[in-house]
Design an enzyme around this catalytic site. Sequence first.
Site, mmCIF file in Angstrom:
data_model
loop_
_atom_site.group_PDB
_atom_site.id
_atom_site.type_symbol
_atom_site.label_atom_id
_atom_site.label_comp_id
_atom_site.label_asym_id
_atom_site.label_seq_id
_atom_site.Cartn_x
_atom_site.Cartn_y
_atom_site.Cartn_z
ATOM 1 N N TYR A 55 0.836 -1.204 0.000
ATOM 2 C CA TYR A 55 0.000 0.000 0.000
ATOM 3 C C TYR A 55 0.880 1.267 0.000
ATOM 4 C CZ TYR A 55 -3.260 3.640 1.106
ATOM 5 O OH TYR A 55 -3.967 4.819 1.040
ATOM 6 N N ARG A 81 2.832 8.757 13.052
ATOM 7 C CA ARG A 81 2.544 10.017 13.760
ATOM 8 C C ARG A 81 1.049 10.310 13.815
ATOM 9 N NH1 ARG A 81 3.888 14.834 10.170
ATOM 10 N NH2 ARG A 81 1.977 13.979 9.331
ATOM 11 N N ARG A 122 -9.816 4.970 6.966
ATOM 12 C CA ARG A 122 -9.200 3.647 6.968
ATOM 13 C C ARG A 122 -7.851 3.726 7.677
ATOM 14 N NH1 ARG A 122 -8.343 1.274 1.969
ATOM 15 N NH2 ARG A 122 -7.776 3.376 1.347
#
Length: 414
Positions: A168, A212, A225
């Site tokens: 991804y 973060r 998501r």
Amino acid sequence: MGSLGAMLKHPDDVYPLIKLKIAARQIEKQIPPQPHWGFCYTMLQKVSRSFALVIQQLPIELRDAVCIFYLVLRALDTVEDDTSIATEVKVPILIDFHRHIYDREWHFLCGTKDYKVLMDQFHHVSTAFLELGKNYQEAIEDITMRMGAGMAKFICKEVETIDDYDEYCHYVAGLVGLGLSKLFHASGTEDLASDSLSNSMGLFLQKTNIIRDYLEDINEIPKCRMFWPRQIWSKYVNKLEELKYEENSVKAVQCLNDMVTNALSHVEDCLTYMSALRDPSIFRFCAIPQIMAIGTLAMCYNNIEVFRGVVKMRRGLTAKVIDRTRTIEDVYGAFFDFSCMLISKVDHNDPSASKTLKRLEIILKTCRDSGTLNKRKSYILRAEPNYTPALIVVFFIILAILLGYLSGNKPHSL
Ligand code: CA
């Protein structure tokens, strides 16, 4: 600008902060007169002030290409992120996006705020895109096509394994690295970097942001998501959102440290990539975000605040990084300093401790082996100088004068 308290604690932040402020004002004055280019550069400043700053020093032809590349990908990302679009509508747009950029008539309304304007007025981006050189256009088209296809694949797929996570991140950030390498090469100043090194440059930045932004992403409404891979977090909790609950603090920090250790695996490649760059402006463009990333990881590591609020480098330190990153020696110096900071934070009872330390030792060795550390301007770990009361008074007078000079200019965040 940084808060007064932060400036008092770090008086040597003040000069870089002022320089940064002046640079930001310069950029506002340099918006091109043609409406489509004017739109693109104004938009760039709105969606990313820090990116608008680092892009500014690139040679003009390359700067235009990078600006359009960035806006095209932000538009694609706006489609990906808009949860109100039905999957059957979204997927074909993502897949065909590389064709839409050639079509001045095409637009699709989605997103919010500045992104909504970007989508609504996308014809300006297309118009500017069509004015770029053919080799720039082809590079942008190719990356947009591959990113759109990758995003479409992950619309219905969870990030389960570490391989999924890497895949991804490759689509949404590694490909940006590949695209930028192509644009640098097309500009004639750089050799074409390998795909794997370019990919690592993107992955290191993306993984840092994913780490973060845990709290911001998990609290987002409508639900955003999440990209922390199950293979990592399931070692610590049953559900990803459990990391934010107080009773899971120990597990949460252990999971965080595991994630940071994973991100550190890309540093070697990033240093190799940056050491091969020749053009000083391209070098700075690449190096500043990388130093910000290792700095951010150093702040986040072993820090429960990641699950409670916002953890980031103070504005003054960011300004210093922008001001002082000129050469590869500066990069080795900064990676060395931040890795030392990370080592000092490792808790030996942490389940990932030995792996983390091993990765950090490799980074330190690479920095030492560069043979440039003695020349570095160490600005991160150096003890703050002692300021006498007289110096503090002088400091306030200068500050007052400068604030007067800058007044009339609304404060902006980076
Ligand atoms: Ca996205």
